[in-house]
Design a protein around this motif. Structure first.
Motif, mmCIF file in Angstrom:
data_model
loop_
_atom_site.group_PDB
_atom_site.id
_atom_site.type_symbol
_atom_site.label_atom_id
_atom_site.label_comp_id
_atom_site.label_asym_id
_atom_site.label_seq_id
_atom_site.Cartn_x
_atom_site.Cartn_y
_atom_site.Cartn_z
ATOM 1 N N LEU A 501 32.603 22.613 24.651
ATOM 2 C CA LEU A 501 33.878 23.508 24.501
ATOM 3 C C LEU A 501 35.061 22.873 25.337
ATOM 4 C CD1 LEU A 501 34.837 26.355 24.295
ATOM 5 C CD2 LEU A 501 34.072 27.030 26.566
ATOM 6 N N MET A 502 36.179 22.819 24.521
ATOM 7 C CA MET A 502 37.766 22.122 25.159
ATOM 8 C C MET A 502 38.502 23.156 25.050
ATOM 9 S SD MET A 502 39.256 19.741 26.129
ATOM 10 C CE MET A 502 41.035 19.808 26.339
ATOM 11 N N VAL A 503 39.259 23.458 26.114
ATOM 12 C CA VAL A 503 40.050 24.316 26.274
ATOM 13 C C VAL A 503 41.499 23.778 26.500
ATOM 14 C CG1 VAL A 503 40.969 26.640 27.362
ATOM 15 C CG2 VAL A 503 38.221 25.905 27.224
ATOM 16 N N GLY A 504 42.615 24.253 25.632
ATOM 17 C CA GLY A 504 44.053 23.611 25.894
ATOM 18 C C GLY A 504 45.127 24.346 25.298
ATOM 19 N N ASP A 505 46.278 23.993 25.717
ATOM 20 C CA ASP A 505 47.466 24.490 25.281
ATOM 21 C C ASP A 505 48.516 23.926 24.695
ATOM 22 O OD1 ASP A 505 48.559 23.757 27.672
ATOM 23 O OD2 ASP A 505 49.963 25.503 27.778
ATOM 24 N N GLY A 506 48.614 22.627 24.668
ATOM 25 C CA GLY A 506 49.715 21.771 24.345
ATOM 26 C C GLY A 506 49.322 20.654 23.141
ATOM 27 N N VAL A 507 50.421 20.253 22.673
ATOM 28 C CA VAL A 507 50.267 19.110 21.360
ATOM 29 C C VAL A 507 49.179 18.155 21.897
ATOM 30 C CG1 VAL A 507 51.414 17.755 19.753
ATOM 31 C CG2 VAL A 507 52.695 20.032 20.420
ATOM 32 N N ASN A 508 49.226 17.811 23.095
ATOM 33 C CA ASN A 508 48.482 16.696 23.397
ATOM 34 C C ASN A 508 47.042 17.010 23.519
ATOM 35 O OD1 ASN A 508 49.220 18.285 25.863
ATOM 36 N ND2 ASN A 508 48.186 17.005 27.217
ATOM 37 N N ASP A 509 46.768 18.333 23.495
ATOM 38 C CA ASP A 509 45.337 18.782 23.394
ATOM 39 C C ASP A 509 44.730 18.928 22.175
ATOM 40 O OD1 ASP A 509 45.219 19.184 26.521
ATOM 41 O OD2 ASP A 509 46.518 20.837 26.261
ATOM 42 N N ALA A 510 45.558 18.888 21.001
ATOM 43 C CA ALA A 510 45.147 19.224 19.752
ATOM 44 C C ALA A 510 44.229 18.469 19.057
ATOM 45 C CB ALA A 510 46.251 19.159 18.890
ATOM 46 N N PRO A 511 44.373 16.889 19.485
ATOM 47 C CA PRO A 511 43.121 16.142 19.076
ATOM 48 C C PRO A 511 41.878 16.513 19.579
ATOM 49 C CG PRO A 511 45.197 14.751 19.270
ATOM 50 C CD PRO A 511 45.429 16.245 19.996
ATOM 51 N N ALA A 512 41.929 16.614 20.841
ATOM 52 C CA ALA A 512 40.577 16.930 21.582
ATOM 53 C C ALA A 512 40.005 18.381 21.240
ATOM 54 C CB ALA A 512 40.823 17.053 23.233
ATOM 55 N N LEU A 513 40.895 19.114 20.877
ATOM 56 C CA LEU A 513 40.441 20.577 20.644
ATOM 57 C C LEU A 513 39.790 20.293 18.996
ATOM 58 C CD1 LEU A 513 43.452 22.725 21.526
ATOM 59 C CD2 LEU A 513 41.267 22.565 22.499
ATOM 60 N N ALA A 514 40.225 19.669 18.285
ATOM 61 C CA ALA A 514 39.678 19.330 17.026
ATOM 62 C C ALA A 514 38.387 18.861 16.893
ATOM 63 C CB ALA A 514 40.757 18.722 15.938
#
Length: 608
Positions: A501-514
């Motif tokens: 499970l990956m939690v983030g809120d920034g554009v830099n987190d988008a690849p990891a979230l995907a």
């Protein structure tokens, strides 16, 4: 397996329901063509189902839809047209409900792409021209205005620049760059306008690379296998075995048909999407948006949680943590004067001071004679007094009585200091930092109680800041200064151990979230890019909702499995009765409907 297009699902449901209704009315009226209506309602659904089965078999997928196809085909072949239409209606209804749940997953990346700059201000022969960013070449000189997103990677030509890079690096506080420093596309100009020397075209920029990373991660992401399909092979074999045995032993093909009818896996086709939709609705009331049923199922199985720091464990914005004043000066009065002056500034730190002053109900006065030096400080007059607010070096050059640096002892790591001078004398300093969320520790404890056995922090912020947060929360490991690519690598490493499970809120987190098994975005405060890339979005600015989501997902999955197993068990019993001739096809179809109602009622427990 299953018909995929939502419009096709709706059409087939309407056909099945229409055929059953028209045929039943014609049968009541004594019309001979009632069978044709039932046959049409069955045949059209069956045709769509066969096309999908063939497509799935070519991909090597075997699902329980084959049982439904067998029962409908046998009903048409053996003249049990009403029973066939009832099975068709059950199947089409289940597909419609499943499609409704899955349809929420089809999100375009419009928000992510919408953030990408489309135009830029380029110097041409000493004047500015607005040009499409795809025409910008390395070596071009560009003007980036305040509030604009940097369109391409480049080198700073102006003396200083203040950039909000939180969407790229996770840094909660703005960065001050000097002439010659590298400027990354996707950052927002939070200070005065500056000139940029382009070093790469837009297609090769940092932000464009993030967009590509998200797309690649989504394409690599393995499709979720439906719970129903995990039981497909053995249930299909059991059904064919019982039906074949009944036909072989008695020579009565209608018994075989009756077995197929009661074996139609509607407890799976119906109960699963109902339980999933109920669970999704329940979580939506708690401020948690689950985009599709597959995400909910996977969320129930995660064992490792990777958390971004900025905006997730912290608030993601600068807040005052302490104020130190000289002699007997009043701290609130110092803040009031500084915030009054900062009303004339667009700097993010200035806005933080103004926000805090409003929060403390301090009366602010309009400033006059304001002069701001971008990224350094601001001075002007408030209520007839000379006020200066800025960095310690800026204020030290304006006052002679005291050194602002003398007040900076034992400050928390990662904090930012704003010094204030009143009438040429040092008034004190205001210390800001990105506060830890008060519910962060409780959330981590709740995650552990819900079955998460490993928690990792992965952030783009400075390592010392990340270590400080990890120390407060007793979390290890904690990685800092990560690029978007490195965050994806952390996810891949942890995924080798258990579902992540990956939690983030920034554009830099988008690849990891995907790329994570389940990506969770802080939608209330986070970037649109992270919300589009994630499977789960927290719609309220409360990190404790994450543990609620995990618990609710586990409960929903448990209820869904209970419904499935109970429904299959009852179906097997009914198959045995049908094999011995105690259940004709139509009665079997209605019995299967009763079983469906029972398991659906159980599935609706997920709403509570």
């Amino acid at each position: 397996m299953g018909i995929q297009m939502p419009s096709a699902r709706t059409f087939l449901l309407a056909i099945a329901a229409g055929g059953l209704a028209v045929g039943t009315l014609a049968w009541i009226a004594g019309e001979a063509w009632s069978g044709w209506a039932w046959s049409a309602g069955t045949a059209i659904v069956l045709t769509g189902l066969i096309v999908e089965i063939v497509t799935s078999l070519r991909r090597g997928e075997v699902g329980l839809d084959i049982v439904a196809a067998l029962s409908m085909s046998a009903a048409l072949a053996f003249g049990e047209l009403l029973a066939g239409n009832i099975v068709a209606l059950m199947y089409a209804g289940g597909q419609f409900l499943e499609g409704y749940a899955a349809g929420r997953a089809r999100r375009e990346m419009s928000a992510l792409l919408g953030r990408v700059a489309r135009e830029a201000s380029r110097y041409v022969d000493g004047r500015l021209e607005i040009v499409p960013i795809d025409t910008i070449l390395p070596g071009d000189r560009i003007l980036v205005r305040q509030g604009e997103v940097v369109p391409v990677d480049g080198t700073l030509l102006s003396d200083t620049a203040i950039l909000d890079r939180s969407a790229l690096t996770g840094e909660s506080l703005p960065a001050r760059l000097q002439e010659g420093d590298e400027v990354l596309s996707g950052a927002t100009n939070a200070g005065a306008p500056f000139d940029l020397h382009a070093v790469r075209p837009a297609a090769e920029s940092t932000y464009a690379n993030i967009v590509r990373l998200v797309r690649q991660a989504q394409e690599r992401k393995a499709p979720i296998v439906r719970i129903a399909d995990r039981y497909a092979i053995w249930f299909l074999l059991l059904t064919v075995l019982i039906a074949g045995a009944a036909w072989w032993a008695t020579g009565d093909r209608i018994r075989a048909l009756a077995v197929l009818v009661v074996a139609t896996p509607c407890p799976l086709i119906l109960a699963l999407p109902v339980a999933i939709i109920a669970g999704m609705s329940r979580m939506a009331r708690e401020g948690v948006l689950i985009k599709d049923g597959g995400a909910l199922e996977t969320l129930a199985k995660v064992k490792t949680a990777i958390l971004d720091k900025t905006g997730t464990l912290t608030f993601g914005e600068a807040r005052i943590i302490t104020m130190r004043t000289v002699e007997s000066r009043d701290a609130n009065e110092m803040l009031r004067l500084a915030a009054s002056l900062d009303q004339a500034s667009g700097h993010v730190i200035a806005q933080a001071l103004v926000k805090e002053a409003h929060h403390r109900h301090l009366p602010l006065s309009p400033p006059s004679g304001v002069r701001e030096i971008g990224g350094t400080g601001i001075h002007g007059r408030v209520e007839g007094r000379d006020i200066a607010v800025g960095g310690s070096r800026f204020i030290r050059e304006l006052v002679r009585d005291r050194d602002p640096y003398a007040l900076r002892a034992d400050l928390p790591e990662g904090s930012v200091v704003v010094a204030v001078a009143v009438d040429g004398a040092l008034a004190g300093i205001i210390v800001l930092a990105d506060d830890l969320r008060p519910d962060a520790a409780a959330m981590l404890e709740a995650l552990t109680e819900s079955g998460i056995d490993r928690i990792v922090i992965a952030s783009g912020d400075r390592q010392d800041v990340v270590d400080a947060v990890a120390g407060q929360l007793s979390v290890a490991p904690a990685y800092g200064e990560l690029t978007p690519e490195e965050k994806v690598e952390v996810v891949a490493q942890e995924a080798a151990r258990a579902p992540v499970l990956m939690v983030g809120d920034g554009v830099n987190d988008a690849p990891a979230l995907a790329s994570a098994a389940v990506g969770v975005a802080m939608g209330a405060r986070g970037s649109a890019a992270s919300a589009e890339s994630a499977d789960v979005v927290l719609l309220v600015d409360r990190i404790d909702r994450l543990a609620v989501a995990v618990r609710a997902a586990r409960r929903t999955r448990r209820i869904a499995l209970e419904s499935v197993l109970a429904g299959l068990g009852l179906s097997v019993v009914a198959m045995v009765f049908a094999a011995f001739g105690y259940l004709p096809p139509v009665a079997g179809a209605f019995l299967q409907e009763a079983i469906d109602v029972a398991v659906i009622v159980n599935a609706l427990r997920a709403l509570r």
